[in-house]
Design an enzyme around this catalytic site. Structure first.
Site, PDB file in Angstrom:
ATOM      1  N   GLU A 111      14.108 -13.427 -11.884  1.00 49.15           N
ATOM      2  CA  GLU A 111      13.529 -12.319 -11.123  1.00 49.15           C
ATOM      3  C   GLU A 111      12.054 -12.180 -11.448  1.00 49.15           C
ATOM      4  O   GLU A 111      11.229 -11.899 -10.586  1.00 49.15           O
ATOM      5  CB  GLU A 111      14.263 -11.015 -11.455  1.00 49.15           C
ATOM      6  N   SER A 153       4.313   7.199  21.824  1.00 50.64           N
ATOM      7  CA  SER A 153       5.480   7.824  22.470  1.00 50.64           C
ATOM      8  C   SER A 153       6.729   6.937  22.470  1.00 50.64           C
ATOM      9  O   SER A 153       7.840   7.470  22.380  1.00 50.64           O
ATOM     10  CB  SER A 153       5.127   8.296  23.881  1.00 50.64           C
ATOM     11  N   HIS A 168      11.944  -5.801   7.603  1.00 51.46           N
ATOM     12  CA  HIS A 168      12.296  -4.397   7.855  1.00 51.46           C
ATOM     13  C   HIS A 168      11.116  -3.705   8.530  1.00 51.46           C
ATOM     14  O   HIS A 168      10.014  -3.693   7.992  1.00 51.46           O
ATOM     15  CB  HIS A 168      12.665  -3.684   6.548  1.00 51.46           C
TER      16      HIS A 168
HETATM   17 ZN   LIG Z   1      12.658  -6.220 -14.267  1.00 51.78          ZN
END
Ligand SMILES: [Zn+2]
Ligand SMILES: *[C@@H]1O[C@H](CO)[C@@H](O)[C@H](O)[C@H]1NC(C)=O
Ligand SMILES: *[C@@H]1O[C@H](CO)[C@@H](O)[C@H](O)[C@H]1NC(C)=O
Ligand SMILES: *[C@@H]1O[C@H](CO)[C@@H](O)[C@H](O)[C@H]1NC(C)=O
Ligand SMILES: *[C@@H]1O[C@H](CO)[C@@H](O)[C@H](O)[C@H]1NC(C)=O
Ligand SMILES: *[C@@H]1O[C@H](CO)[C@@H](O)[C@H](O)[C@H]1NC(C)=O
Ligand SMILES: *[C@@H]1O[C@H](CO)[C@@H](O)[C@H](O)[C@H]1NC(C)=O
Ligand SMILES: *[C@@H]1O[C@H](CO)[C@@H](O)[C@H](O)[C@H]1NC(C)=O
Ligand SMILES: *[C@@H]1O[C@H](CO)[C@@H](O)[C@H](O)[C@H]1NC(C)=O
Ligand SMILES: *[C@@H]1O[C@H](CO)[C@@H](O)[C@H](O)[C@H]1NC(C)=O
Ligand SMILES: *[C@@H]1O[C@H](CO)[C@@H](O)[C@H](O)[C@H]1NC(C)=O
Ligand SMILES: *[C@@H]1O[C@H](CO)[C@@H](O)[C@H](O)[C@H]1NC(C)=O
Ligand SMILES: *[C@@H]1O[C@H](CO)[C@@H](O)[C@H](O)[C@H]1NC(C)=O
Length: 710
Positions: free
Chosen positions: A411, A598, A658
């Protein structure tokens, strides 16, 4: 990774950089009379079993194991197998999923400051070894370096660039500072560190040195009278923040396999699009001090630069930009670029409805021998969570939905283990994933913090009321009371942890943890002092916060896999979308572009009305005990947010799909809402593109609405 400095910007994502000074934690805690919750919390029999199973002593044992060995990405299969084996012991069917990814490891580095008379200053680039903290003296301690950094030398004058956002560099250019060919000296804080290096590179600079500044440490500093670690809660002056310099907001994951899983025979792309081409080094504030002092009085002063976060608190430093013809740096960074096997431990308990899957993840790899907060506070919690579910299983309980536990590797380099796994399993996940629940830094201090997609707001805040807070008036306080007192907002997800790949494929996600305020012990993020000793002495004495956050996270998972009704509330999006629209409207006004918003207004209104239809059908299904109808509604709750990610990638970065929130292109951690429209204005300065993205975003909201309707 997940930098847990307290929130600076208004929108509160937990994973973003935070400014410790913004917390009001110094006020004595008094329970507010707003939650109406009974105390102690009322729990059903299953909840009670799960809660009672949690034991701070065993959490401390798991923590001790994780934090006493080298577990940097791709180098320790044993710790991955140990994790899988623990989960097996507690009834999960476990395995290791392997990927073969680009990584690099430090070989050597050095930095030399040369003064005009030829004398030099050579920072050690090392953290002090502390007798009190056993892992700081391990012979295999990991040196300070930047993951995915570039191998090379740079020799030049240098310029202080503040926190290194694009606007900082632009400001220096406007003030006539020549950046090309110089080395950047940047402060941590604000944007993700990889973007600091990217910006320096984009401005023609040839190297970067990034230092920690005690000005970001809130009230707990040596200057304000606190002793430094290990003698007290202030930052040890030699603390160095390691970390990745991947260009995280372009795309995360293995930089050589964008969009597909990394296997030994996978085709490889050039990683140069998302990794730097100039060398960089991290450094402590104590060793940055002489570098900054050599710039005192040279170039624009801090007052004339006048940029957010520019001036820090290192004594004897004026934070002048420089350069000085009298001070040059020589920087050398040697990395071993290589491919390594990484191991994601995966543990599964099949639910009775296998087309409904809840994934629960924490990363396991750390930059240092320790990693007691980042990430192994979360790893310890996941073992205890598995144990709690084994206790519940002893009663014969079985989950309705499938539980997948994940212990991600790599990670820290850039969400590599989770991103590759999502890329490999995307068809199944798109069909079956109900939610992804992330716990990275479970504990770096005592204050609970959550960031989530809006459909998780209701369940995630309600469950905070079921957990007794272990400190400060614990006889009457729940996690909710403390959370509400400190901040009381569910943050918007940006990036900086493993929920990213899930979120950007339209999967509802949450990130959970607890962190320090400005008067708590300073969390030595990504340094050798993020150790078991620091945690047991300052971060979470007695591991009681670990226990409380673990109990909370366990109840969250329990309700996701147990309840007849999937606890996602699409209605949570309605007020949030209105909030984001108001913010966008302000951005548009400030830009002077004429953009018709809009279509967004109309799409939100349609979404709102279809949510009501959905809720009516769901209550009818519950009332009439129509399980087939309820299953259909559950699947709508599971699927509708895929619609938000249905319009292809955002401008310049197709990984990020996203349309409602994304990490800012120049923040990396902190979120931007309606990113396609907002950044077409703020970055591309292209009204046509912004209008096009109003259309795409509105269409995405309508796709989400239609999934709720059909
Ligand atoms: Zn971490
Ligand atoms: C820091 O300490 C000062 C003095 O004790 C106090 O007034 C202030 O509120 C504290 N700051 C924060 C953010 O708590
Ligand atoms: C504990 O909570 C009670 C009830 O809210 C409050 O009256 C009391 O002052 C609190 N005690 C402390 C030490 O904060
Ligand atoms: C607390 O209960 C009162 C009375 O039932 C209600 O009016 C109020 O809205 C509740 N407050 C919260 C925060 O739920
Ligand atoms: C792997 O990690 C575990 C836990 O931190 C540690 O006990 C072990 O020594 C590590 N293995 C190596 C080869 O460093
Ligand atoms: C500094 O910048 C702020 C806004 O960015 C501006 O309001 C202020 O006037 C500036 N101060 C100086 C001294 O230029
Ligand atoms: C460099 O140092 C010399 C002597 O130490 C000084 O006279 C000179 O002004 C300095 N130059 C700059 C640009 O600061
Ligand atoms: C670089 O890593 C490879 C393994 O991928 C190893 O065989 C080699 O010895 C390493 N080289 C250096 C200089 O560390
Ligand atoms: C769980 O379900 C999967 C897919 O249906 C199946 O392959 C696997 O054998 C099941 N595992 C267990 C332990 O029943
Ligand atoms: C945007 O703001 C203007 C006034 O500042 C207001 O008239 C308009 O209704 C707003 N539009 C939206 C979509 O909120
Ligand atoms: C918008 O227009 C105003 C007035 O003409 C001007 O002062 C301001 O700089 C403009 N803003 C931008 C972002 O162009
Ligand atoms: C609902 O239906 C299920 C079977 O579909 C049945 O087992 C259960 O008892 C019913 N519950 C009620 C409250 O009728
Ligand atoms: C602005 O965006 C439009 C639509 O994507 C594109 O066709 C145009 O080339 C862009 N303009 C500039 C100046 O980049």
């Amino acid at each position: 990774m997940k930098a847990t400095f307290l929130l600076l910007a208004a929108i509160g994502a937990q994973a973003c950089q935070r400014d410790r000074a913004s917390r009001s934690h110094s006020q004595p805690f008094v329970k507010r009379q707003t939650s109406n919750a009974t105390f102690p919390p009322v729990l059903d029999a299953n909840e009670q079993i799960l809660i009672d199973s949690f034991d701070n002593t065993s959490i401390s044992t798991w923590s001790y194991y994780y934090t006493h060995g080298d577990h940097i990405a791709g180098r320790n299969k044993t710790i991955a197998q140990w994790t899988a084996d623990k989960w097996t012991e507690y009834g999960f069917t476990s395995r290791l999923d392997e990927y073969y990814v680009f990584l690099n490891y430090p070989v050597s580095n050095s930095l030399v400051l040369t003064y005009p008379n030829g004398s030099t200053y050579k920072p050690t680039l090392r953290e002090a070894v502390l007798a009190e903290d056993d892992t700081t003296s391990y012979p295999n301690s990991i040196p300070s370096f930047h993951g995915y950094s570039f191998t090379g030398n740079a020799s030049a004058e240098y310029v202080y660039v503040g926190r290194g956002q694009q606007v900082d560099f632009a400001r220096l250019v406007a003030l006539g500072v020549k950046l090309e060919g110089k080395i950047a000296l940047a402060k941590y804080g604000g944007p993700f560190r990889g973007l600091k290096v990217k910006n320096a590179q984009d401005y023609g600079m040839i190297g970067a040195v990034i230092f920690t500044d005690p000005g970001d440490d809130g009230n707990v500093t040596e200057v304000k009278g606190f002793a430094a670690y290990p003698n007290g809660p202030a930052r040890n002056p030699s603390t160095i923040q390691r970390g990745s310099v991947e260009f995280l907001s372009v795309y995360p994951g293995d930089p050589t396999t964008p969009g597909y899983a990394s296997k030994p025979d996978s085709p490889r792309a050039d990683h140069g699009k998302v990794t730097p081409k100039i060398p960089s080094l991290p450094i402590s504030w104590a060793e940055a001090q002489p570098l900054l002092q050599a710039l005192n009085g040279h170039g624009p002063s801090n007052a004339s630069v006048n940029r957010t976060g520019w001036t820090g608190a290192i004594s004897g430093v004026t934070y002048s930009a420089g350069p000085s013809s009298n001070a040059t740096l020589f920087l050398s960074n040697v990395m071993n670029d290589t491919y390594s096997t990484i191991w994601d431990a995966i543990g599964v308990i099949n639910g009775t409805s296998q087309d409904e899957v809840v994934i629960v993840g924490n990363h396991r790899d750390a930059w240092i021998i320790g990693g007691a907060a980042d990430p192994n506070s979360g790893s310890a919690v996941l073992i205890e969570l598995a144990k709690a579910f084994s206790k519940l299983a002893e009663t014969g309980w079985k989950p309705v939905r499938t539980i997948v536990l994940a212990s991600w590797d790599a990670e820290e380099y850039g969400l590599v283990g989770s991103t590759e796994w999502v890329e490999e399993h995307i068809p199944w996940l798109k069909n079956a994933a109900v939610s992804y629940l992330n716990i990275d830094v479970a504990v770096s201090g005592p204050i609970p913090a959550i960031s989530a997609t809006p459909d998780l707001h209701a369940i995630s805040t309600a469950l905070l009321k079921k957990i007794v807070y272990p400190y400060r008036n614990s006889t009457t306080s729940t996690l909710y009371d403390v959370w509400e007192h400190e901040d009381g907002k569910v943050g918007v997800l940006g990036s900086g942890s493993d929920y990213t790949a899930f979120l950007h494929r339209g999967i509802a996600s949450i990130d959970v943890g607890a962190e320090g305020g400005p008067n708590d012990a300073v969390y030595p993020y990504h340094s050798n002092y993020d150790s078991y000793h620091w945690m047991a002495t300052y971060g979470d004495k007695g591991f009681l916060t670990h226990k409380a956050i673990g109990q909370y996270f366990t109840l969250l998972l329990y309700h996701f896999v147990n309840d007849a009704t999937v606890p996602l509330e699409p209605a949570g999006y309605v007020p949030e979308l209105h909030k984001y629209l108001t913010a966008l409207n302000a951005t548009v006004s400030a830009s002077n572009y004429t953009i018709d918003l809009s279509p967004l207004t109309k799409a939100i209104s349609t979404f709102d009305s279809f949510v009501h239809d959905f809720e009516a059908l769901r209550s009818q299904a519950l009332k009439s005990n129509d399980t087939a109808l309820l299953t259909v509604q559950n699947h709508k709750a599971r699927d509708f947010s895929r619609g938000f990610a249905s319009q292809g990638g955002l401008p310049t970065r197709e990984f990020f799909q996203h349309t409602i929130f994304a990490p800012g292109r120049d923040t990396g951690y902190a979120p931007v809402t309606f990113p396609g429209v907002t950044e077409s204005i703020t970055f591309d300065k292209n009204a046509t593109l912004a209008q096009e993205w109003v259309g795409k975003t509105a269409k995405a909201i309508l796709v989400a609405a239609s999934i709720l309707k059909t």
